[in-house]
Design a protein around this motif. Structure first.
Motif, PDB file in Angstrom:
ATOM      1  N   ASP A 172      -1.000  -4.590  -0.627  1.00 38.43           N
ATOM      2  CA  ASP A 172      -2.124  -4.207  -1.486  1.00 38.43           C
ATOM      3  C   ASP A 172      -2.551  -5.488  -2.194  1.00 38.43           C
ATOM      4  O   ASP A 172      -1.927  -5.914  -3.170  1.00 38.43           O
ATOM      5  CB  ASP A 172      -1.664  -3.133  -2.480  1.00 38.43           C
ATOM      6  CG  ASP A 172      -2.805  -2.630  -3.355  1.00 38.43           C
ATOM      7  OD1 ASP A 172      -3.760  -3.419  -3.594  1.00 38.43           O
ATOM      8  OD2 ASP A 172      -2.743  -1.479  -3.798  1.00 38.43           O
ATOM      9  N   LYS A 227       0.846  -1.200   0.000  1.00 40.52           N
ATOM     10  CA  LYS A 227       0.000   0.000   0.000  1.00 40.52           C
ATOM     11  C   LYS A 227       0.882   1.252   0.000  1.00 40.52           C
ATOM     12  O   LYS A 227       1.907   1.291   0.685  1.00 40.52           O
ATOM     13  CB  LYS A 227      -0.883   0.026   1.250  1.00 40.52           C
ATOM     14  CG  LYS A 227      -1.948  -1.052   1.277  1.00 40.52           C
ATOM     15  CD  LYS A 227      -2.633  -1.033   2.655  1.00 40.52           C
ATOM     16  CE  LYS A 227      -3.560  -2.219   2.830  1.00 40.52           C
ATOM     17  NZ  LYS A 227      -3.865  -2.484   4.236  1.00 40.52           N
ATOM     18  N   GLN A 228       0.451   2.251  -0.724  1.00 43.83           N
ATOM     19  CA  GLN A 228       1.207   3.511  -0.819  1.00 43.83           C
ATOM     20  C   GLN A 228       1.221   4.263   0.509  1.00 43.83           C
ATOM     21  O   GLN A 228       2.205   4.906   0.852  1.00 43.83           O
ATOM     22  CB  GLN A 228       0.562   4.428  -1.874  1.00 43.83           C
ATOM     23  CG  GLN A 228       0.498   3.841  -3.265  1.00 43.83           C
ATOM     24  CD  GLN A 228       1.830   3.931  -4.002  1.00 43.83           C
ATOM     25  OE1 GLN A 228       2.705   4.676  -3.597  1.00 43.83           O
ATOM     26  NE2 GLN A 228       1.989   3.147  -5.061  1.00 43.83           N
ATOM     27  N   TYR A 239       1.025   3.178   3.591  1.00 42.20           N
ATOM     28  CA  TYR A 239       1.384   2.452   4.811  1.00 42.20           C
ATOM     29  C   TYR A 239       2.687   3.023   5.368  1.00 42.20           C
ATOM     30  O   TYR A 239       3.742   2.898   4.753  1.00 42.20           O
ATOM     31  CB  TYR A 239       1.556   0.967   4.488  1.00 42.20           C
ATOM     32  CG  TYR A 239       1.673   0.075   5.709  1.00 42.20           C
ATOM     33  CD1 TYR A 239       0.538  -0.401   6.356  1.00 42.20           C
ATOM     34  CD2 TYR A 239       2.918  -0.278   6.204  1.00 42.20           C
ATOM     35  CE1 TYR A 239       0.646  -1.211   7.473  1.00 42.20           C
ATOM     36  CE2 TYR A 239       3.033  -1.086   7.319  1.00 42.20           C
ATOM     37  CZ  TYR A 239       1.888  -1.556   7.950  1.00 42.20           C
ATOM     38  OH  TYR A 239       2.000  -2.354   9.054  1.00 42.20           O
TER      39      TYR A 239
END
Lengths: 416, 421
Positions: free
Chosen positions: B409, B299-300, B302
């Motif tokens: 993700d 995930k971007q 996180y």
């Protein structure tokens, strides 16, 4: 697993090399098969102390006279001075504060009370700059009751030979006496673990202040400071006289602390340190080592561009011997050693021993040799190298640090 | 030929290789805080010389040993110090009956099954002051300890209801030795594991029959029961590896060490033919990524600062590298690797009243390091370290597998592995 450099051996040399590389952004993994002989170090580094029994006062000058097969000669005498100051800086960055210079040796005191030439000594240890100018005349030598790691009589005798006026003072405290329940473990590191609180230190200080009131300087065995120098400083503040520590038999508190500090620093820089694993073999293709295999990582070999052999000498099993030969156990590299077993040792235990100069053979760039040919990306550093003699020449720790930093420089500059 | 004599001259735990260097004692967490315990050199190879003459030389302070194995890890001569001590304990206590307290603490399956049935009641009761005081005084389980909460639903039950049916459709397959902690206390870790494996195309399968690995049974002297359970597990793992051709993955460093090394060394249950196929999930996944067989997409958004604690048994396994490197793959994680120190709990050891204070003193070095690290959470591969660190520092402690699953993700990862278009 891909890293830039794999270092086999996690002692002084391996850690110094790993730190120098990691500092410059390399991904480095150290494989250490157990604790190293750095734990036997009482708190001094030596560059060069003796040549053929002659005491060396100016190591940098003397290094240029060494034979060509000495590791210092291979590094190149012109690099020694800058590598020595880099080493001192690296130790300081790791939190190990030592005093001394590469241009002039000072004297350290061994646990047996002998003065030996040294390059760097921990700030809190006793250090003699010149033998005719002692740092104090009347010294109180504190002797802990039941303590294993200090031969008091020998030490006092040695100090007297050097010109000290020695008062031997036996003492103990409740904290130390409690340890005697396991008398076999009245060792320096065990005591240090029980002298970490200010209260425990105050009880030691009370004894010193009461029993050593007449002395100019108090000498306490090195049983303080497993984690840092704060316990020494706290005790010095409580003691009315100048306080210095004196190296004990091993495992030494100073060595233990240096090992932890270097390992901590290496890991802070992002290095991986695999304690308790051993490299058992490698995949050699032509003049290049592609991977190494360890006992615990098993079927997942470690890949890297460069490999460094820092596995130490016989005691660390970097070199081994059987009834027929001396050999390097991981890759069976070429070694410089006598083929005739009769030549390995001399009868007198204090005589120069041929085996202490044995080690893996390297070319002038410290590349390891196999069947006479250099392996372009496998370097050897530290005690595993041939051509030096830590005991008789007083060059062990210096060779470890300087070859480590020289090889790190060569790896970083892409030299082959 | 030249080696022969020297090779033949090594005993089972090679205790004669000890050079008396005493390095082991410098890292022993128990000797550091207790003057009763003489340290591993004396308790191990030194004492063994006497015990070989006569078992009457057995010293009962050996029960203070945590079996953390730090002594073995630092030994420059490869002496199996902890095994020597364990063997001495085993032969000295043969035929003795374990106390009710020790039997209860050791029987994780029995206790877990009962507690799961009445989880809300059990959790509430175990947390109540009167219960704790009764356990403290009658059972000698220290009142400061909080029992890990029991889950209402076992992991195995959750798996059968919610995951089992979709596993066969995956292109690749692994088996999972979940361990008692995942099953009874913390199914979320097992669920995270399934989520992670499924996202990269690996179906997860339970073993035919899994029992507690038995580490607590060994520590509490219940060797016969430990051996029975070891045989059951060895048979199930044997089938998974040799018949189903599946690697058996784990999420607990201690279970893993026990299955691979303690079964043959202590219980005489040979797992050598399947040993290489039992491994921690982080090692397996790391290798898949390393070989380019799978791709992970994180995930971007996180972002976390995490400290990694190398559990003692993880260090003995030598696999911390994989968990650390997996965590480093997550771009948003600022990872600090802590110096290796013992947390002091050592499974059931720290639960015992007589060990509580020692346990906390041992752990204090680590707790200080964690406080200095100024992190949001701690990652470690051991569940008992987790209880100890959570209780003692107040920080959340997570298994690297949970962190990976959390940061993953899933949709993007499935696409990256061609599982969906």
């Amino acid at each position: 697993m891909r890293t830039d450099t794999i270092i086999m051996g996690g002692g002084l040399s391996g850690l110094a090399c790993g730190i120098a590389l990691a500092k410059r952004g390399q991904r480095v993994t150290i494989v250490a098969s157990g604790q190293s002989t750095l734990l036997f170090n009482g708190g001094s580094m030596e560059l060069l102390g003796n040549i053929d029994g002659q005491v060396i006062t100016s190591p940098l000058d003397a290094i240029s006279t060494l034979p060509h097969d000495h590791p210092y000669s291979k590094i190149g005498t012109s690099r020694i001075s800058s590598l020595a100051s880099e080493a001192q800086g690296l130790l300081a960055d790791a939190g190990i504060s030592m005093e001394g210079t590469a241009t002039t040796n000072h004297w350290r005191i061994t646990p047996m009370g002998v003065a030996k030439p040294a390059w760097l000594t921990l700030s809190e240890n006793i250090r003699i700059d010149e033998l005719d100018k002692l740092p104090a005349k009347r010294v109180a030598l504190m002797c802990i009751r039941g303590f294993f790691d200090q031969p008091n009589g020998m030490l006092a005798h040695g100090l007297r030979q050097l010109g000290f006026d020695v008062q031997m003072v036996e003492f103990t405290t409740d904290d130390i006496t409690a340890l005697r329940r396991s008398p076999s473990e009245m060792r320096a590191a065990s005591i240090a673990k029980h002298l970490m609180s200010n209260n425990a230190l105050q009880r030691v200080a009370d004894q010193i202040n009461k029993l050593a009131a007449d002395a100019d300087m108090v000498l306490l065995p090195s049983v303080l400071g497993l984690t840092d120098e704060s316990h020494f400083k706290a005790l010095q503040d409580m003691v009315h006289k100048p306080l210095r520590l004196i190296a004990t038999l091993s495992p030494a508190v100073a060595g233990s602390r240096m090992q932890s500090a270097l390992r901590h620093y290496f890991q802070m820089l992002g290095g991986n340190y695999l304690m308790g694993d051993t490299v058992v073999g490698g995949n050699l293709e032509g003049d290049k080592l592609l991977t190494v295999t360890t006992a615990k990582l098993g079927d997942m070999p470690l890949r890297a561009n460069n490999f460094v052999l820092a596995t130490g000498s016989f005691v660390s099993r970097g070199l081994m011997a059987n009834y027929e030969r001396v050999y390097e156990p991981i890759f069976d590299l070429d070694v410089d050693a006598d083929g005739d077993r009769e030549q390995w040792t001399r009868f007198g235990i204090m005589d120069p021993q041929a085996y202490s100069r044995y080690g893996v053979a390297t070319d002038s760039g410290l590349h390891c040799l196999k069947h006479g040919k250099p392996i372009g990306n496998l370097y050897a550093i530290g005690s595993v190298l041939s051509g030096h003699d830590a005991i008789k020449m007083g060059d062990g720790t210096g060779v470890s640090l300087l070859t480590a930093l020289a090889v790190a420089q060569d790896i970083l500059s892409g030299n082959k | 030929m030249a080696d022969k004599m020297q090779l033949c001259n090594i005993s089972e735990n090679n205790f004669e290789q000890c050079t008396k260097c005493t390095i082991c004692t410098t890292v022993c967490p128990v000797a550091a805080v207790s003057t009763d315990y003489p340290g591993p050199k004396q308790a191990g190879p030194d004492g063994e010389r006497y015990r070989l003459k006569d078992n009457a030389y057995y010293d009962k302070v050996l029960k203070l040993c945590l079996n953390c194995k730090r002594c073995e890890v630092v030994c420059p001569s490869g002496v199996h110090i902890a095994d020597i001590i364990q063997h001495a304990r085993m032969s000295a206590t043969k035929g003795h009956r374990a106390s009710l307290r020790d039997t209860m603490l050791a029987n994780t399956d029995l206790l877990g099954t009962m507690a799961n049935l009445v989880a809300p009641v059990a959790n509430a009761a175990l947390g109540l002051k009167p219960t704790k005081l009764v356990m403290d005084s009658i059972m000698s389980i220290d009142k400061h300890r909080t029992f890990p909460a029991y889950s209402r639903i076992k992991f195995e039950t959750w798996f059968k209801r919610h995951a089992a049916s979709t596993q066969d459709a995956m292109p690749h397959h692994v088996s999972y030795f979940h361990g008692c902690y995942v099953n009874y206390n913390f199914p979320k870790l097992g669920q995270d594991f399934v989520k992670l494996m499924n996202a990269v195309g690996y179906g997860v399968h339970l073993l035919d029959k899994e029992q507690c690995c038995g580490v607590a049974l060994i520590a509490n002297g219940l060797y016969k029961q430990a051996t029975r359970q070891a045989r059951t597990n060895a048979a199930s793992i044997g089938k998974a590896v040799k018949v189903d051709h599946r690697t058996v993955l784990t999420t607990s460093s201690t279970c893993t060490l026990n299955l691979r090394d303690e079964y043959p060394a202590l219980l005489n249950v040979d797992t050598s033919d399947v040993r290489d196929s039992i491994m921690l999930a982080t090692r397996f996944i790391y290798n898949l990524v390393d070989e380019g067989k799978i791709n992970l997409v994180f995930k971007q958004d996180y972002k976390r600062r995490i400290a990694y604690h190398t559990a003692c048994h993880m260090q003995r396994l030598g696999w911390q590298l994989y968990s650390i490197e997996m965590l480093r793959m997550i771009p948003g994680i600022d990872l600090q690797v802590l110096d290796q120190e013992c947390c002091g709990i050592s499974g059931t050891y720290g639960f015992k009243k007589e060990n509580y204070e020692r346990s906390q003193t041992i752990g204090s070095i680590l707790f200080n390091h964690i406080a200095q690290a100024q992190v949001e959470a701690v990652a470690t591969d051991c569940e008992t370290c987790k209880w100890q660190i959570e209780m003692s520092t107040g920080l959340a402690v997570e298994n690297p597998v949970s962190i990976l699953a959390d940061a993953l993700d899933v949709e993007a990862t499935r696409k990256a592995n061609n599982l969906i278009s």
